[in-house]
Design a protein around this motif. Structure first.
Motif: not given
Length: 172
Positions: A121-124, A146, A148, A150
């Motif tokens: 659901v998210a990548r960093y 980025d 992110p 959540v």
């Protein structure tokens, strides 16, 4: 008041052994879920092992790492821990490559992903790449940009890796 119960999994990984490291994550995720955690955080580069050094420059290894993180998300859901958010470190590659002299071939990134309900659901990707003492990350990785965030159980959770937490000009 919103509450988030966090588990920290300090594990010993094996460099290059994506399958064994994924098994390790699965086992510790089950333990965290059993103890009532909403989120479990694993160390930097958990799936690949750290430091992976020249291994990160192999395109096949980067692809295998990306596939392993996607597969692990589905696996955790299939094993009954899909409602537990899992933050896991892995090797990714830049989504916006800018190949040029002085950048590592293949644009590898020291990354973390949030796995939840069978999905990533998210990548960093780590922003600050240390190049002092035993660290040579600037040689191996390209930085991310980025930041992110959540929301889990009503709490905003931002991803960051190591140096990015305390460096001036970092995302935090």
């Amino acid at each position: 008041m919103a509450q988030l119960r966090v588990a920290l999994a300090q594990v010993n990984t094996v460099v290059g052994d994506l399958e064994a490291n994924a098994d390790l994550v699965s086992g510790w995720a089950k333990r965290a879920a059993h103890r009532g955690a909403h989120l479990v955080a694993f160390p930097e580069m958990t799936l690949t092992g750290y430091p992976a050094e020249d291994l990160v420059l192999r395109r096949s290894f980067a692809e295998a790492s990306r596939n392993a993180v996607d597969h692990l998300a589905r696996r955790l859901a299939d094993e009954g821990t899909g409602e537990l958010a899992v933050i896991v470190g892995y090797l990714d590659t830049s989504r916006t490559p800018a190949p040029r002299l002085g950048r590592p071939a293949g644009e590898p990134q020291n990354a973390a992903a949030v796995l939840w309900r069978g999905n990533v659901v998210a990548r960093y990707a780590k922003h600050h790449l240390p190049n002092y003492g035993v660290f040579d990350e600037f040689r191996y990785f390209v930085p991310g940009h980025d930041f992110p965030v959540v929301r889990l159980h009503g709490v905003d959770v931002a991803l960051t890796i190591c140096e990015d937490l305390w460096q001036d000009g970092g995302p935090v």
